[in-house]
Design a protein around this motif. Structure first.
Motif, short mmCIF file in Angstrom:
data_model
loop_
_atom_site.label_atom_id
_atom_site.label_comp_id
_atom_site.label_asym_id
_atom_site.label_seq_id
_atom_site.Cartn_x
_atom_site.Cartn_y
_atom_site.Cartn_z
N THR A 40 0.85 -1.18 0.00
CA THR A 40 0.00 0.00 0.00
C THR A 40 0.89 1.24 0.00
O THR A 40 1.82 1.34 0.80
CB THR A 40 -0.89 0.01 1.25
N PRO A 41 0.64 2.17 -0.91
CA PRO A 41 1.48 3.37 -0.93
C PRO A 41 1.25 4.22 0.31
O PRO A 41 0.15 4.30 0.84
CB PRO A 41 1.02 4.11 -2.19
N THR A 42 2.33 4.84 0.78
CA THR A 42 2.25 5.71 1.94
C THR A 42 2.41 7.15 1.48
O THR A 42 3.07 7.42 0.47
CB THR A 42 3.34 5.38 2.97
N PRO A 43 1.84 8.09 2.19
CA PRO A 43 2.01 9.50 1.81
C PRO A 43 3.49 9.90 1.92
O PRO A 43 4.26 9.32 2.67
CB PRO A 43 1.17 10.26 2.83
N ASP A 44 3.87 10.91 1.14
CA ASP A 44 5.27 11.35 1.14
C ASP A 44 5.71 11.91 2.48
O ASP A 44 6.87 11.83 2.83
CB ASP A 44 5.47 12.42 0.06
N HIS A 45 4.78 12.49 3.24
CA HIS A 45 5.16 13.11 4.50
C HIS A 45 5.21 12.12 5.65
O HIS A 45 5.52 12.51 6.77
CB HIS A 45 4.19 14.25 4.83
N HIS A 46 4.93 10.86 5.41
CA HIS A 46 4.92 9.87 6.49
C HIS A 46 6.32 9.32 6.73
O HIS A 46 7.00 8.91 5.80
CB HIS A 46 3.97 8.72 6.15
N ILE A 47 6.75 9.34 7.97
CA ILE A 47 8.03 8.77 8.36
C ILE A 47 7.74 7.57 9.24
O ILE A 47 6.99 7.68 10.21
CB ILE A 47 8.89 9.80 9.12
N PRO A 48 8.29 6.38 8.92
CA PRO A 48 8.00 5.19 9.72
C PRO A 48 8.37 5.41 11.19
O PRO A 48 9.44 5.93 11.51
CB PRO A 48 8.89 4.12 9.10
#
Length: 65
Positions: A40-48
């Motif tokens: 599933t693609p994650t938003p660009d601003h998301h940091i694990p």
């Protein structure tokens, strides 16, 4: 009319669940393993590992006056 044999290998289907699906359990496992998993693609601003905090109104403190 429900099929009585597997669509993939032609073996007889014994349970109602496999008859409804139209494919036997062995063939279902085999086809599930060959299907590539697409993450599933994650938003660009998301940091694990980082959680988003809700925005709250800034309450003035003694230091902000």
């Amino acid at each position: 009319m429900t099929p009585t044999s597997c669509r993939v290998c032609g073996r007889r289907l014994r349970s109602e669940k496999t008859r409804a699906r139209g494919i036997g359990p062995v063939c279902a496992r085999r086809t599930r393993q060959t299907t590539p998993h697409i993450p599933t693609p994650t938003p660009d601003h998301h940091i694990p590992g980082q959680d988003e905090l809700p925005l709250v109104h800034h309450q003035p403190t003694l230091w902000s006056l």
